[in-house]
Design an enzyme around this catalytic site. Structure first.
Site, mmCIF file in Angstrom:
data_model
loop_
_atom_site.group_PDB
_atom_site.id
_atom_site.type_symbol
_atom_site.label_atom_id
_atom_site.label_comp_id
_atom_site.label_asym_id
_atom_site.label_seq_id
_atom_site.Cartn_x
_atom_site.Cartn_y
_atom_site.Cartn_z
ATOM 1 N N THR A 150 0.831 -1.207 0.000
ATOM 2 C CA THR A 150 0.000 0.000 0.000
ATOM 3 C C THR A 150 0.866 1.258 0.000
ATOM 4 O OG1 THR A 150 -1.811 -1.156 1.115
ATOM 5 C CG2 THR A 150 -1.806 1.251 1.240
ATOM 6 N N LYS A 185 -8.253 -1.913 -6.117
ATOM 7 C CA LYS A 185 -7.964 -3.055 -5.252
ATOM 8 C C LYS A 185 -8.986 -4.143 -5.578
ATOM 9 C CE LYS A 185 -6.052 -4.814 -1.310
ATOM 10 N NZ LYS A 185 -4.624 -4.878 -0.952
ATOM 11 N N GLY A 198 -2.045 -9.805 -0.457
ATOM 12 C CA GLY A 198 -1.064 -10.810 -0.072
ATOM 13 C C GLY A 198 0.008 -10.992 -1.124
ATOM 14 N N GLY A 208 10.064 -2.670 0.408
ATOM 15 C CA GLY A 208 9.105 -2.023 1.289
ATOM 16 C C GLY A 208 9.583 -2.024 2.726
#
Length: 238
Positions: A27, A49, A131, A195
């Site tokens: 995100t 999404k 996921g 990330g």
């Protein structure tokens, strides 16, 4: 204002954001990519999404977090469209979450059509998966990798996939397995993003970053490291 960590990341018109696992920073990466696109002159951006799990009622989901993060660094509301394909209440993979909610999952075709509709009225569509790359989306064993491949069949070179990975020990194996799975399915990878990059990386994390910055070519195609998104990027910025 917090500096955009992916300021120079080039993007296809339809970019799928997937990851090696859950909670790797997809995100935050999606938000950083949206800001990078806006900063480079892209005027109309959509974030989609396909399956939002673990959110109830009108509570904000991942696309709302993307919008909040993007707005804090100057992306105007009029430039950003956010949409969910389907919302499920339990924080788990879509098929069991849908079973608990007692609903049927949207088909992969429905997601493809929604993305193509968004592409007609936007310069960039970012599609954030749920996921990891092989998490099932639709109850028919189709994954985000299948969605990427279907979109490539519709939009060709205008589609690419960004893989978000952890900086920690074990990430090299997870990243290479993910890239291998995508390559095996014919999915075009635009790059890798680290990330949740820590403020004070340890030697293992720095070594992983160096390795990912010089990945071996996959079938003659270089997969670049697009950047590292700091943990908590833009949190508290107003």
């Amino acid at each position: 204002m917090t500096r955009n960590p992916l300021a120079h990341a080039p993007l296809p018109r339809i970019t799928i954001v997937t990851g090696t696992d859950t909670d790797v920073g997809k995100t935050y990466t999606t938000a950083a990519l949206a800001v990078a696109a806006w900063s480079s002159g892209v005027q109309r951006i959509a974030v989609y999404k396909p399956q939002q799990t673990g959110v109830r009622g009108d509570d904000p989901g991942d696309v709302d977090d993307v919008a909040r993060l993007a707005h804090t660094v100057g992306v105007p509301s009029a430039a950003l469209t956010v949409a969910e394909g389907q919302r499920l209440t339990e924080p788990m993979a879509p098929p069991p979450a849908a079973a608990i909610d007692g609903v049927d999952l949207l088909s992969i075709t429905a997601h493809v059509e929604r993305v193509m509709e968004l592409q007609e009225s936007h310069d960039l569509v970012l599609v954030e998966g749920s996921g990891g790359v092989l998490v099932e989306l639709d109850g028919q064993q189709h994954t985000i990798a299948d969605l990427a491949r279907e979109l490539q069949g519709r939009a060709g070179e205008d589609v690419g996939t960004v893989v978000v990975t952890r900086p920690d020990l074990g990430t090299l194996n997870h990243t290479l397995l993910t890239l291998e799975a995508l390559h095996h399915r014919g999915v075009r990878v635009s790059g890798v993003v680290l990330g949740s990059w820590p403020a004070h990386p340890d030697p293992v994390q720095e070594s992983n970053r160096d390795y990912l910055a010089d990945l071996p070519d996959v079938s003659g195609h270089h997969i670049p490291l697009l950047g590292a998104v700091p943990a908590g990027w833009n949190v508290g910025v107003s």
